[in-house]
Scaffold this active site. Structure first.
Site, PDB file in Angstrom:
ATOM      1  N   GLU A  66      -7.991   6.548 -30.683  1.00  0.00           N
ATOM      2  CA  GLU A  66      -8.363   6.110 -29.334  1.00  0.00           C
ATOM      3  C   GLU A  66      -7.819   7.060 -28.283  1.00  0.00           C
ATOM      4  O   GLU A  66      -8.495   7.391 -27.302  1.00  0.00           O
ATOM      5  CB  GLU A  66      -7.850   4.696 -29.074  1.00  0.00           C
ATOM      6  CG  GLU A  66      -8.228   4.187 -27.683  1.00  0.00           C
ATOM      7  CD  GLU A  66      -7.588   2.856 -27.322  1.00  0.00           C
ATOM      8  OE1 GLU A  66      -7.329   2.622 -26.121  1.00  0.00           O
ATOM      9  OE2 GLU A  66      -7.343   2.050 -28.251  1.00  0.00           O
TER      10      GLU A  66
ATOM     11  N   SER B 207      -2.890   1.060 -38.254  1.00  0.00           N
ATOM     12  CA  SER B 207      -3.390   0.197 -37.173  1.00  0.00           C
ATOM     13  C   SER B 207      -2.296   0.020 -36.130  1.00  0.00           C
ATOM     14  O   SER B 207      -1.270  -0.606 -36.394  1.00  0.00           O
ATOM     15  CB  SER B 207      -3.814  -1.167 -37.732  1.00  0.00           C
ATOM     16  OG  SER B 207      -3.991  -2.104 -36.690  1.00  0.00           O
TER      17      SER B 207
ATOM     18  N   CYS C 230      -6.004  -4.778 -23.123  1.00  0.00           N
ATOM     19  CA  CYS C 230      -6.932  -5.542 -23.965  1.00  0.00           C
ATOM     20  C   CYS C 230      -6.495  -6.989 -24.182  1.00  0.00           C
ATOM     21  O   CYS C 230      -5.372  -7.259 -24.612  1.00  0.00           O
ATOM     22  CB  CYS C 230      -7.065  -4.823 -25.299  1.00  0.00           C
ATOM     23  SG  CYS C 230      -7.819  -5.779 -26.598  1.00  0.00           S
TER      24      CYS C 230
ATOM     25  N   HIS D 113      -3.413   9.163 -32.249  1.00  0.00           N
ATOM     26  CA  HIS D 113      -4.241   7.983 -32.467  1.00  0.00           C
ATOM     27  C   HIS D 113      -5.677   8.289 -32.051  1.00  0.00           C
ATOM     28  O   HIS D 113      -5.921   8.961 -31.044  1.00  0.00           O
ATOM     29  CB  HIS D 113      -3.700   6.803 -31.658  1.00  0.00           C
ATOM     30  CG  HIS D 113      -4.326   5.487 -32.021  1.00  0.00           C
ATOM     31  ND1 HIS D 113      -5.537   5.080 -31.490  1.00  0.00           N
ATOM     32  CD2 HIS D 113      -3.939   4.493 -32.856  1.00  0.00           C
ATOM     33  CE1 HIS D 113      -5.848   3.888 -31.979  1.00  0.00           C
ATOM     34  NE2 HIS D 113      -4.899   3.516 -32.813  1.00  0.00           N
TER      35      HIS D 113
END
Length: 315
Positions: free
Chosen positions: A126, A222, A194, A124
């Site tokens: 991130e 996603s 988050c 990923h």
């Protein structure tokens, strides 16, 4: 057929900020503006920005000398920052501030001498950025089984950080495994994951309780959208992930009295509207929305975009 919308759903503050950075950069500096990786994980958003003049590249080597460059919301490794600096590229950093917070935590734990574990998914964007932001080895795990295989002595002081878009429940299980294996473990609370991820996961649970079928609007790459679909499945509701209304299969809603719809943090409302329209072409629909958390979070733009543009006359 009842169509019930989750609340909140769709764009989070980090995504809004990232998209606005690209749009303002195009307005201020003109096209093209080069964006390293997809600004957010949504094909429709990327294509819309591409039509305005954004150019998406996988490597900084694909960016011409001196071209205005934007780092995506997922963040980048320090090596990418150093490469941009060495080439003298003008850069706008659209990294979500909550991702930046994880980078800071990781560096702080490593500086304190702890062995760092990152809870996240290999590959990923991130995760790759976060691992490259820490000047120390980072061990990546995604499941309790991965924790059991870590080549770390149980007496070693350990700290963990997390990818921001994970399932809160999955993260909690991995943290528990770390605490079971290591005597000295510190890290942020699950509550620090988050806010948008938590809110959308809570909302989809509420939605699943009143839905016969669940449709999540979001891209296949996603992470946060995929987690929403998985939560629906875990709650026993047939759940599907679609890019937009074209992805809806009428067979999914045969006999359904209530269809729940939510959207990942990088999916715009217009895509939710396209799913509702697709359902309405199959059967008449009555649309309502669940009550949920009202999000008021916003993040400031980079200083370069907050300042008024210098006109030729002023110069």
């Amino acid at each position: 057929m009842r169509v019930i919308l989750a609340s909140p759903r769709g764009f989070c503050a980090g995504v809004v900020r990232a998209i606005e950075i690209v749009e303002r950069a195009l307005e201020r500096y003109g096209a093209p503006v080069y964006v390293r990786h997809e600004i957010v994980h949504n094909r429709h958003v990327v294509e819309k920005l591409r039509r305005k003049g954004a150019v998406f590249v996988d490597h900084l080597s694909d960016v011409p000398a001196g071209a205005q460059t934007v780092f995506s919301a997922h963040g980048v490794a320090r090596s990418v920052v150093d490469e941009a600096t060495a080439r003298g590229l003008p850069v706008l950093d659209a990294t979500c501030p909550l991702v930046t917070k994880v980078h800071v935590q990781g560096r702080r734990y490593a500086k304190a001498g702890r062995t760092l574990v990152l809870i996240g998914h290999a590959g990923h964007a991130e995760v790759e950025g976060t691992m490259g932001q820490v000047d120390a080895p980072v061990h990546l795990v995604s499941t309790p089984a991965d924790v059991a295989l870590l080549p770390i002595d149980p007496a070693t002081p350990v700290a963990y950080i997390t990818q921001t878009t994970l399932s809160v429940d999955d993260t909690r299980v991995v943290i528990a495994a770390l605490e079971d294996r290591f005597a000295d473990v510190i890290g942020p609370s699950v509550a620090e994951i988050c806010y948008a991820t938590q809110n959308r996961q809570t909302a989809v649970r509420d939605l699943a309780r009143v839905s016969d079928v669940l449709i999540v609007v979001g891209a296949g790459n996603s992470s946060n959208s995929s987690r929403l679909r998985e939560i629906g499945d875990e709650m026993g509701v047939p759940s599907y992930l679609v890019d937009d209304g074209d992805g809806v299969d009428p067979a999914w809603i045969a006999g359904a009295g209530a269809v729940g719809i939510t959207a990942g943090a990088s999916a715009p409302d217009e895509l939710v509207d396209s799913v509702i329209a697709a359902l309405a072409r199959v059967r008449p629909v009555e649309v309502s929305q669940l009550d949920g958390v009202v999000e008021t979070m916003s993040f400031s733009l980079p200083p370069e975009l907050r300042r008024p543009a210098v006109t030729a006359a002023a110069a």
